[in-house]
Design a protein around this motif. Structure first.
Motif, mmCIF file in Angstrom:
data_model
loop_
_atom_site.group_PDB
_atom_site.id
_atom_site.type_symbol
_atom_site.label_atom_id
_atom_site.label_comp_id
_atom_site.label_asym_id
_atom_site.label_seq_id
_atom_site.Cartn_x
_atom_site.Cartn_y
_atom_site.Cartn_z
ATOM 1 N N SER A 1 -13.488 8.287 10.092
ATOM 2 C CA SER A 1 -13.647 7.774 8.728
ATOM 3 C C SER A 1 -13.478 6.253 8.769
ATOM 4 C CB SER A 1 -12.612 8.437 7.806
ATOM 5 O OG SER A 1 -12.759 7.977 6.499
ATOM 6 N N ARG A 2 -12.874 5.653 7.747
ATOM 7 C CA ARG A 2 -12.614 4.210 7.739
ATOM 8 C C ARG A 2 -11.463 3.918 6.798
ATOM 9 N NH1 ARG A 2 -15.056 1.678 3.199
ATOM 10 N NH2 ARG A 2 -16.578 2.971 2.085
ATOM 11 N N TRP A 3 -10.863 2.724 6.972
ATOM 12 C CA TRP A 3 -9.829 2.271 6.056
ATOM 13 C C TRP A 3 -10.464 1.690 4.787
ATOM 14 C CZ3 TRP A 3 -5.861 4.477 8.014
ATOM 15 C CH2 TRP A 3 -5.557 4.430 9.363
ATOM 16 N N ILE A 4 -9.651 1.445 3.766
ATOM 17 C CA ILE A 4 -10.190 0.899 2.518
ATOM 18 C C ILE A 4 -10.365 -0.618 2.584
ATOM 19 C CG2 ILE A 4 -9.176 2.747 1.136
ATOM 20 C CD1 ILE A 4 -7.051 0.714 0.216
ATOM 21 N N LYS B 1 13.463 -2.177 -3.721
ATOM 22 C CA LYS B 1 14.082 -3.419 -4.189
ATOM 23 C C LYS B 1 13.126 -4.274 -5.020
ATOM 24 C CE LYS B 1 13.019 -5.901 0.118
ATOM 25 N NZ LYS B 1 11.997 -6.755 -0.487
ATOM 26 N N ASP B 2 11.825 -4.078 -4.821
ATOM 27 C CA ASP B 2 10.838 -4.879 -5.557
ATOM 28 C C ASP B 2 10.374 -4.232 -6.860
ATOM 29 O OD1 ASP B 2 10.788 -6.968 -3.682
ATOM 30 O OD2 ASP B 2 9.436 -5.829 -2.389
ATOM 31 N N GLY B 3 10.850 -3.022 -7.153
ATOM 32 C CA GLY B 3 10.504 -2.373 -8.414
ATOM 33 C C GLY B 3 9.845 -1.019 -8.237
ATOM 34 N N LYS B 4 9.332 -0.474 -9.354
ATOM 35 C CA LYS B 4 8.674 0.826 -9.337
ATOM 36 C C LYS B 4 7.265 0.701 -8.770
ATOM 37 C CE LYS B 4 11.205 2.889 -13.188
ATOM 38 N NZ LYS B 4 11.101 3.566 -14.515
ATOM 39 N N TYR B 5 6.855 1.748 -8.023
ATOM 40 C CA TYR B 5 5.531 1.698 -7.424
ATOM 41 C C TYR B 5 5.004 3.109 -7.192
ATOM 42 C CZ TYR B 5 7.721 2.777 -2.871
ATOM 43 O OH TYR B 5 8.399 3.380 -1.850
ATOM 44 N N LEU B 6 3.726 3.194 -6.861
ATOM 45 C CA LEU B 6 3.111 4.433 -6.399
ATOM 46 C C LEU B 6 2.347 4.105 -5.131
ATOM 47 C CD1 LEU B 6 -0.145 4.132 -7.074
ATOM 48 C CD2 LEU B 6 0.563 4.810 -9.350
ATOM 49 N N THR B 7 1.937 5.158 -4.414
ATOM 50 C CA THR B 7 1.189 4.942 -3.167
ATOM 51 C C THR B 7 -0.134 5.684 -3.210
ATOM 52 O OG1 THR B 7 2.247 6.834 -2.078
ATOM 53 C CG2 THR B 7 3.304 4.676 -1.819
ATOM 54 N N ARG B 8 -1.106 5.119 -2.494
ATOM 55 C CA ARG B 8 -2.402 5.780 -2.317
ATOM 56 C C ARG B 8 -2.795 5.641 -0.846
ATOM 57 N NH1 ARG B 8 -4.295 3.191 -7.623
ATOM 58 N NH2 ARG B 8 -3.861 4.809 -9.158
ATOM 59 N N PRO B 9 -3.489 6.655 -0.286
ATOM 60 C CA PRO B 9 -3.842 6.610 1.148
ATOM 61 C C PRO B 9 -4.664 5.370 1.482
ATOM 62 C CG PRO B 9 -4.237 8.803 0.247
ATOM 63 C CD PRO B 9 -3.932 7.911 -0.922
ATOM 64 N N LEU B 10 -4.377 4.794 2.639
ATOM 65 C CA LEU B 10 -5.148 3.635 3.075
ATOM 66 C C LEU B 10 -6.501 4.068 3.632
ATOM 67 C CD1 LEU B 10 -4.615 0.520 3.279
ATOM 68 C CD2 LEU B 10 -4.263 0.892 5.720
ATOM 69 N N ARG B 11 -6.586 5.354 4.079
ATOM 70 C CA ARG B 11 -7.856 5.848 4.601
ATOM 71 C C ARG B 11 -8.744 6.305 3.456
ATOM 72 N NH1 ARG B 11 -10.395 10.451 5.476
ATOM 73 N NH2 ARG B 11 -8.658 11.740 4.750
ATOM 74 N N ARG B 12 -10.020 5.966 3.545
ATOM 75 C CA ARG B 12 -10.976 6.465 2.564
ATOM 76 C C ARG B 12 -11.015 7.984 2.651
ATOM 77 N NH1 ARG B 12 -12.842 2.884 -1.239
ATOM 78 N NH2 ARG B 12 -14.858 3.925 -1.327
ATOM 79 N N THR B 13 -10.899 8.646 1.498
ATOM 80 C CA THR B 13 -10.758 10.102 1.508
ATOM 81 C C THR B 13 -12.052 10.842 1.206
ATOM 82 O OG1 THR B 13 -10.045 10.024 -0.802
ATOM 83 C CG2 THR B 13 -8.324 9.995 0.884
ATOM 84 N N GLY B 14 -13.125 10.132 0.842
ATOM 85 C CA GLY B 14 -14.407 10.796 0.561
ATOM 86 C C GLY B 14 -15.048 11.298 1.837
ATOM 87 N N GLY B 15 -15.627 12.478 1.790
ATOM 88 C CA GLY B 15 -16.206 13.090 2.983
ATOM 89 C C GLY B 15 -17.333 12.286 3.588
ATOM 90 N N GLU B 16 -17.989 11.433 2.808
ATOM 91 C CA GLU B 16 -19.123 10.663 3.309
ATOM 92 C C GLU B 16 -18.736 9.260 3.762
ATOM 93 O OE1 GLU B 16 -22.094 12.050 3.743
ATOM 94 O OE2 GLU B 16 -21.162 13.887 3.005
ATOM 95 N N ASP B 17 -17.443 8.909 3.627
ATOM 96 C CA ASP B 17 -17.020 7.557 3.997
ATOM 97 C C ASP B 17 -16.756 7.491 5.492
ATOM 98 O OD1 ASP B 17 -17.100 6.429 1.451
ATOM 99 O OD2 ASP B 17 -15.217 7.406 0.938
ATOM 100 N N ARG B 18 -17.807 7.500 6.271
ATOM 101 C CA ARG B 18 -17.669 7.539 7.716
ATOM 102 C C ARG B 18 -17.636 6.141 8.322
ATOM 103 N NH1 ARG B 18 -18.401 12.656 9.638
ATOM 104 N NH2 ARG B 18 -19.203 14.161 8.135
ATOM 105 N N ARG B 19 -17.303 6.096 9.619
ATOM 106 C CA ARG B 19 -17.154 4.826 10.333
ATOM 107 C C ARG B 19 -18.421 3.981 10.264
ATOM 108 N NH1 ARG B 19 -15.861 4.378 16.847
ATOM 109 N NH2 ARG B 19 -16.135 2.116 17.034
#
Length: 628
Positions: A317-320, A271-289
C-alpha cells in the motif's frame, strides 16, 4: 497648493470607468469618445459578434445598470442621540434606501469590506419589493418610507398579479449587487440567502456581476420550519445561501469550530492536550504503491525494526504522506506507535495524532443539523421580553458560521438588508468567541411596521427601530454573560440617516433675485447642523465614517478634526488668519501624514483674509485647501 470646491454629489461611477478604460486602451478613444470598432479589434477573440449568444435580460435591465452608475445627490446625517457609545464605536447603523447608501459608501469603503451577508426579499408576494424611480431616487425613497406612492397607493409588496413580478425584483437586486461588488476586498466573499422562488434568477445576475468563475458554492440549509403543501403537494424545508468571491483565487475559506459533539471523539490525552489518532497507512483497497511511489518507504519502529505500509493481505500500500512530511510529524510529536497482536505475532502499527486545540472542520454545502428558524424566533422573543417584534429572522448561529468561514481579526462586515440586525448580533458574538475585532455596517430601509403587529404595539414604528434596539440589548446581554471575554467588546454603533445634501442648491427666484442671493449666502440647507456638513465632507472625500470626530475652539471659532488631523474643518463665519495659525499648531500636535482643510467659501472675514489664510496654510505644509 490645491484649491477645490466641494460638490453635493458622489463620484460619477460611469465617468470613473471611462477613465480606467482610457488608461488601459487609450487608442480606442477618438475626440474623447469610445470607438467601439477599435475596441473590438483590440479585444480580438474575446468579442462575441453573433446575434445568437447566451445572455440574461429583462425589461428595465439597461436602466437598472445606469441607475447603479448615477451619482447620488444625498448624504448621511449623524444621529448622536440614537447611537450608542458614539465617541468610541467603530460600528455603523445606516437608515436609508440601500441603493443610495451603497452609492454614498463607494469612495469611503471601496475594496474595504471583507464579507457581505444579505437576506434580501425572497419575492414571495408578501415581502417588501418596490420599483426604483429612475429619475429621482431620493424622492422615491421619501415616498417609499411613507409606504404609499404619489397617488396614495401602497407599494410595499410585489404580488404575482402585478405583471412585473420577477422584473421588479431583478431591477431592485441588479444595481445593488453591482455596487456591493465594488466594496468587497479582492479576497472578499458575499453570502446571499434566498429560497427557490428566485434562486435561478439570482444565480444568473450574480454570475454576471461577480463572474461565473467566482461562484464558490450554494449552501442548502434546513430551515426547521416546513411550509407549503396543499395544492403543490410538497413541503418546503430548505432555503439556500449563494456564495460568490470577488476574486476566487484570492479567497481563503476557513474551517468551522468544533461543537461539543465533535469534540467527544477526541478521547485520548497527553501533556499537549486531547487528541485522536488515525492510521498513517492509506486504508483504501485501491491505494497501492504504484499510485504514489514517493509515499512507499520504510519507517523505523520503537524497537528499531523497519515497517512498510502493507495491506491486510500483504499487498504493498502507501503512507498518507511523503518522507519529509513524516519527519516533520515526528519532530512535532504527531506520530504514535501501537503494538497489536496479529495471528499470534506482535506487529507495529503507526498512527498520526490530531489534537483538539485549534482544530476546525471543513464545511460542506449541506447544512442539516444547524440552528433553525424556530430558534431564531425564540431568540428575538428572548431579547425583546417575549414580544415577537420581527417575522422570519435569520438564526444568529448560521451567520456566525458564515462569519467564521470568511472573516477574522479586524475585518469589516456589511449587511445592506439588515432587517432585525442579526448580522450585527452575530459579529459581536463571534468577536467574543474568537477574540476578533470585526466591525459592522448595517443598512436598512425604515419600513413601517404594521399597526396590528406586536412590534407596533410594543412601540417600534419601523424596522430600523427594532434593529437598533436589538443591537443595544444583545450587546449588553453578551457583556453580562461573558464578562471577562467581552470586556473590550465594541457593542456600540453610530447611527447615520439618508437625506438630501446639506449643501444648498442655487435656485434663484428671478422675481426676487436679491432675496434669493441673501438666502443662498448661508451655503447649506435650513435645519442642518455643522456636524451634518462634516459627515457629508467625510463621505465626499472618502474618509471612513467611523473615524473619530473631535471638536476644538481656535480663535473663538469651532474647528473639527477628523481622523486625528487628516481633515480639519471650520464652518464658522468671519474667519481670520489667527484661525489658520491655530489649525497649523493643532496639525503639528496631531502629526497626521497629510491634512486637508475645509472652510465655507463665504466664511472669510475679507477676500484678503482668504488669500492670506491660503498662504499661511501652504507655508505650513497644507497642500489642499477646500471651500464649499
Amino acid at each position: 497648493m490645491i484649491e477645490t470646491t466641494l460638490k453635493g454629489n458622489t463620484p460619477d461611477i460611469a465617468e470613473e470607468n471611462i477613465q480606467k478604460l482610457k488608461q488601459i486602451f487609450p487608442e480606442v478613444f477618438t475626440e474623447d469618445k469610445v470607438d467601439f470598432e477599435k475596441l473590438q479589434q483590440v479585444l480580438g477573440d474575446y468579442v462575441e459578434d453573433s446575434n445568437e449568444r447566451y445572455n440574461f435580460t429583462w425589461n428595465g435591465k439597461g436602466r437598472a445598470l445606469r441607475l447603479s452608475q448615477t451619482p447620488s445627490l444625498g448624504t448621511l446625517r449623524p444621529s448622536k442621540e440614537e447611537s450608542k457609545d458614539w465617541d468610541n464605536t467603530q460600528n455603523l447603523y445606516i437608515e436609508g434606501d440601500n441603493l443610495e447608501v451603497l452609492k454614498l459608501l463607494q469612495k469611503s469603503y471601496h475594496s474595504k469590506v471583507k464579507m457581505i451577508y444579505i437576506d434580501p426579499p425572497y419575492n414571495t408576494g408578501n415581502d417588501f419589493v418596490y420599483p426604483d424611480d429612475f429619475r429621482d431616487s431620493l424622492e422615491n425613497y421619501k415616498k417609499v418610507t411613507g409606504q404609499v406612492d404619489s397617488e396614495g397607493n401602497r407599494i410595499s409588496t410585489n404580488t404575482e398579479a402585478s405583471g412585473r413580478y420577477h422584473t421588479d425584483w431583478l431591477n431592485m437586486m441588479y444595481p445593488r449587487l453591482r455596487l456591493a461588488r465594488n466594496l468587497l476586498t479582492d479576497d472578499g466573499v458575499i453570502f446571499i440567502s434566498i429560497d427557490d422562488n428566485e434562486i435561478d434568477n439570482l444565480k444568473k445576475i450574480c454570475g454576471e456581476v461577480f463572474g461565473v468563475d467566482n461562484f464558490l458554492t450554494c449552501i442548502t440549509r434546513a430551515t426547521g420550519t416546513p411550509t407549503g403543501g396543499g395544492f403543490d403537494g410538497f413541503v418546503n424545508e430548505i432555503d439556500y445561501i449563494l456564495v460568490y468571491a470577488k476574486l476566487r483565487e484570492s479567497v481563503t475559506i476557513r474551517g468551522l469550530s468544533f461543537t461539543e459533539d465533535d469534540a467527544k471523539i477526541y478521547n485520548l490525552e497527553d501533556k499537549d492536550g486531547k487528541y485522536l489518532t488515525r492510521p498513517l497507512r492509506r486504508t483504501g483497497g485501491e491505494d497501492r504503491r504504484e499510485d504514489r511511489p514517493t509515499m512507499y518507504f520504510p519507517i523505523i519502529a520503537p524497537d528499531g525494526t523497519e515497517v512498510f505500509p502493507l495491506g491486510p493481505t500483504g499487498y504493498e500500500s502507501r503512507w498518507i504522506c511523503g518522507k519529509s512530511k513524516y519527519d516533520e510529524l515526528v519532530e512535532n510529536n504527531l506520530i504514535e506507535w501501537k503494538q497489536i497482536e496479529k495471528d499470534g505475532v506482535k506487529v507495529w502499527q503507526v498512527y498520526q495524532k490530531f489534537y483538539l486545540e485549534n482544530r476546525t472542520k471543513q464545511p460542506g454545502n449541506l447544512w442539516i443539523n444547524v440552528e433553525g428558524n424556530k430558534k431564531a424566533t425564540r431568540a428575538i422573543r428572548d431579547i425583546f421580553d417575549s414580544n415577537k417584534v420581527f417575522d422570519f429572522p435569520k438564526p444568529v448561529g448560521i451567520i456566525e458560521n458564515l462569519l467564521e468561514l470568511a472573516s477574522f481579526g479586524n475585518d469589516l462586515i456589511l449587511d445592506f438588508f439588515s432587517g432585525s440586525a442579526t448580522t450585527a448580533h452575530a459579529v459581536m458574538k463571534l468577536n467574543v468567541k474568537d477574540g476578533g475585532n470585526r466591525k459592522f455596517i448595517m443598512v436598512q430601509l425604515p419600513e413601517s411596521t404594521d399597526e396590528k403587529s406586536e412590534a407596533y404595539k410594543a412601540g417600534y414604528m419601523n424596522i430600523c427601530e427594532i434593529g437598533k434596539e436589538r443591537i443595544r440589548r444583545a450587546g449588553e446581554k453578551i457583556k453580562e454573560e461573558k464578562v471577562l471575554e467581552a470586556q473590550n467588546l465594541d457593542i456600540g454603533f453610530k447611527v447615520l440617516k439618508l437625506d438630501t445634501s446639506n449643501i444648498r442648491k442655487w435656485q434663484p427666484d428671478y422675481d426676487n433675485l436679491e432675496q434669493s442671493i441673501l438666502d443662498y449666502v448661508d451655503n447649506y440647507v435650513d435645519g442642518r447642523t455643522a456636524l451634518d456638513v462634516v459627515y457629508e465632507i467625510m463621505i465626499k472625500y472618502g474618509l471612513d465614517l467611523d473615524y473619530p470626530v473631535d471638536e476644538f475652539t481656535i480663535a473663538q471659532k469651532k474647528v473639527y478634526s477628523i481622523g486625528f488631523g487628516m481633515l480639519m474643518i471650520c464652518l464658522d463665519n468671519e474667519i481670520t488668519t489667527e484661525v489658520a495659525k491655530g489649525i497649523l499648531e493643532k496639525v503639528k500636535e496631531l502629526a497626521p501624514e497629510s491634512t486637508r482643510v475645509v472652510f465655507k467659501d463665504n466664511g472669510f472675514k475679507t477676500d484678503s483674509n482668504k488669500t492670506n489664510i491660503k498662504e499661511i496654510l501652504k507655508s505650513g505644509g497644507i497642500e489642499e485647501f477646500i471651500t464649499l
